[in-house]
Motif scaffolding. Structure first.
Motif, PDB file in Angstrom:
ATOM      1  N   LEU A  38      -4.889   6.298   1.335  1.00  0.00           N
ATOM      2  CA  LEU A  38      -4.536   5.488   2.502  1.00  0.00           C
ATOM      3  C   LEU A  38      -3.086   5.021   2.494  1.00  0.00           C
ATOM      4  O   LEU A  38      -2.657   4.350   3.418  1.00  0.00           O
ATOM      5  N   GLY A  39      -2.345   5.340   1.446  1.00  0.00           N
ATOM      6  CA  GLY A  39      -0.928   5.007   1.457  1.00  0.00           C
ATOM      7  C   GLY A  39      -0.570   3.831   0.566  1.00  0.00           C
ATOM      8  O   GLY A  39      -1.411   3.276  -0.156  1.00  0.00           O
ATOM      9  N   PRO A  40       0.711   3.414   0.617  1.00  0.00           N
ATOM     10  CA  PRO A  40       1.206   2.368  -0.281  1.00  0.00           C
ATOM     11  C   PRO A  40       0.461   1.044  -0.203  1.00  0.00           C
ATOM     12  O   PRO A  40       0.319   0.362  -1.221  1.00  0.00           O
ATOM     13  N   LEU A  41      -0.010   0.660   0.991  1.00  0.00           N
ATOM     14  CA  LEU A  41      -0.737  -0.609   1.090  1.00  0.00           C
ATOM     15  C   LEU A  41      -1.957  -0.615   0.185  1.00  0.00           C
ATOM     16  O   LEU A  41      -2.285  -1.642  -0.422  1.00  0.00           O
ATOM     17  N   ALA A  42      -2.638   0.534   0.094  1.00  0.00           N
ATOM     18  CA  ALA A  42      -3.824   0.611  -0.757  1.00  0.00           C
ATOM     19  C   ALA A  42      -3.442   0.449  -2.222  1.00  0.00           C
ATOM     20  O   ALA A  42      -4.176  -0.184  -2.996  1.00  0.00           O
ATOM     21  N   GLY A  43      -2.311   1.012  -2.625  1.00  0.00           N
ATOM     22  CA  GLY A  43      -1.844   0.844  -3.993  1.00  0.00           C
ATOM     23  C   GLY A  43      -1.470  -0.594  -4.285  1.00  0.00           C
ATOM     24  O   GLY A  43      -1.781  -1.130  -5.362  1.00  0.00           O
ATOM     25  N   MET A  44      -0.804  -1.237  -3.337  1.00  0.00           N
ATOM     26  CA  MET A  44      -0.430  -2.642  -3.510  1.00  0.00           C
ATOM     27  C   MET A  44      -1.666  -3.521  -3.616  1.00  0.00           C
ATOM     28  O   MET A  44      -1.723  -4.444  -4.429  1.00  0.00           O
ATOM     29  N   HIS A  45      -2.661  -3.233  -2.787  1.00  0.00           N
ATOM     30  CA  HIS A  45      -3.906  -3.997  -2.818  1.00  0.00           C
ATOM     31  C   HIS A  45      -4.600  -3.862  -4.167  1.00  0.00           C
ATOM     32  O   HIS A  45      -5.017  -4.844  -4.782  1.00  0.00           O
TER      33      HIS A  45
END
Length: 205
Positions: A85-92
């Motif tokens: 799902l992209g960088p937001l998913a990694g940050m989460h």
């Protein structure tokens, strides 16, 4: 949301670094961009060195070929959400692993991260305290280079649940501070987004 102490002084030794390398590599032939060669070694290696010199510890977010990443770091984690799902998913996902209240996030394809990146992000926060600090390179915002307080984890979760996956959009929906890097070199935040970007680099011997 947890209130961020407006008078809190952040020190680099209480900040965790996170390298976002969780993509499929669709722009580089579905290879792991972080493992592509840069002067004879995976580009991840100099990024790890640059960030490790500025923070308490560094984690790497990756979703595939994890065994290859283990050669460079034991601090690895994957997205909780499936489907790249992209960088937001990694940050989460990062907040399930890191122990500090603050983290800095950087992409996995820029070996030119400034040596004073973290200290300048901290200074920007101290001048204008907000739970998100992002880079302004003098031309535009660079939201993939971000310092964030743990209190934003639920906001990340809500955005992903809604399908709002743009980091830029998420940042602008929240209170944030801009850290000015206009005086840095032109390549300070220049990502390598295509295989052509790596063509001039040396291949491993």
């Amino acid at each position: 949301m947890v209130d961020v102490n407006k008078h809190q002084i952040i020190e680099s030794n209480v900040i965790t670094g996170v390298i976002i390398a969780g993509g499929q590599g669709s722009r580089v032939g579905f290879q792991q961009k972080a493992l592509l060669p840069y002067h004879g070694e995976p580009i991840l290696k100099p990024i790890l060195a640059l960030l490790s010199s500025q923070v308490h510890t560094v984690w790497v977010n990756t979703n595939v070929e994890i065994e290859r990443y283990q050669a460079f770091s034991e601090q690895l984690f994957s997205d909780e959400y499936q489907g790249f799902l992209g960088p937001l998913a990694g940050m989460h996902a990062a907040w399930q692993y890191i122990q500090t209240d603050w983290a800095v996030f950087v992409p996995c394809d820029n070996p030119n991260l400034p040596n004073d990146f973290v200290s300048r992000m901290i200074n920007a926060y101290q001048n204008q305290p907000n739970p998100i600090v992002i880079v302004n390179d003098g031309v535009r915002l660079q939201p993939l280079y971000i310092m964030m307080h743990r209190s934003m984890a639920e906001s990340l979760n809500q955005a992903i649940a809604k399908g709002h996956l743009s980091v830029n959009r998420w940042v602008k929906e929240n209170d944030f501070t801009e850290a000015c890097f206009a005086d840095c070199c032109s390549k300070a935040f220049q990502n390598m987004n295509t295989l052509a970007s790596f063509d001039v680099l040396e291949e491993p011997s």
